[in-house]
Design a protein around this motif. Structure first.
Motif, PDB file in Angstrom:
ATOM      1  N   LEU A  61       0.850  -1.183   0.000  1.00  0.00           N
ATOM      2  CA  LEU A  61       0.000   0.000   0.000  1.00  0.00           C
ATOM      3  C   LEU A  61       0.887   1.234   0.000  1.00  0.00           C
ATOM      4  O   LEU A  61       1.957   1.232   0.596  1.00  0.00           O
ATOM      5  CB  LEU A  61      -0.898   0.021   1.245  1.00  0.00           C
ATOM      6  N   GLU A 107      -0.061   7.035   1.377  1.00  0.00           N
ATOM      7  CA  GLU A 107      -1.354   7.735   1.370  1.00  0.00           C
ATOM      8  C   GLU A 107      -2.500   6.754   1.648  1.00  0.00           C
ATOM      9  O   GLU A 107      -3.409   7.067   2.421  1.00  0.00           O
ATOM     10  CB  GLU A 107      -1.578   8.419   0.017  1.00  0.00           C
ATOM     11  N   GLU A 108      -2.449   5.568   1.053  1.00  0.00           N
ATOM     12  CA  GLU A 108      -3.490   4.564   1.289  1.00  0.00           C
ATOM     13  C   GLU A 108      -3.492   4.111   2.744  1.00  0.00           C
ATOM     14  O   GLU A 108      -4.565   3.938   3.347  1.00  0.00           O
ATOM     15  CB  GLU A 108      -3.293   3.364   0.360  1.00  0.00           C
ATOM     16  N   GLN A 156      -5.124   6.838   4.774  1.00  0.00           N
ATOM     17  CA  GLN A 156      -6.575   6.843   4.559  1.00  0.00           C
ATOM     18  C   GLN A 156      -7.248   5.708   5.318  1.00  0.00           C
ATOM     19  O   GLN A 156      -8.304   5.896   5.927  1.00  0.00           O
ATOM     20  CB  GLN A 156      -6.891   6.753   3.067  1.00  0.00           C
TER      21      GLN A 156
END
Length: 121
Positions: free
Chosen positions: A104, A107-108, A111
């Motif tokens: 990942l 940023e993922e 989030q």
């Protein structure tokens, strides 16, 4: 209302959801002919299946189609079915399998952390 939809039924529903409102069966047929090559009879058959399942309401005049279910409802149903069928009903097992499938981005990860922390409030 049955939320289990086959791929062909999802194509019809997706067309309605993207339109954001009602479409005539003819408009749906035209869109799906361009996108998938379906003929009018195929589209009408699938629309009638969606009506029988309670996913679409037929309104007259001109065979207007109105979505009775949302994309979110179908997503929730399908996710629940997947978790039940493949992960013994365990959301933890599903999430662990999802995370183990690949890298990942930072940023993922952020989030996902925000989503998970927001569930507790």
């Amino acid at each position: 209302m049955e939320l289990k939809l086959f791929d062909s039924e999802l194509k019809v529903m997706d067309t309605l959801w993207k339109a954001g409102g009602d479409l005539s069966a003819g408009q749906i047929a035209k869109i799906l002919q361009q996108e998938t090559g379906w003929n009018r009879n195929t589209t009408y058959t699938v629309i009638k299946k969606c009506i029988a399942k309670g996913a679409i309401e037929r309104r007259d005049p001109k065979f207007q189609c109105h979505a009775l279910i949302t994309r979110k409802q179908v997503q929730n149903y399908e996710t629940g079915e997947l978790i039940t069928k493949m992960f013994d009903g365990s959301k933890q097992k599903f999430f662990a399998a999802f995370l183990s499938e690949g890298e990942l981005t930072q940023e993922e990860v952020m989030q996902l952390k925000e989503m998970v922390s927001g569930l507790g409030t």
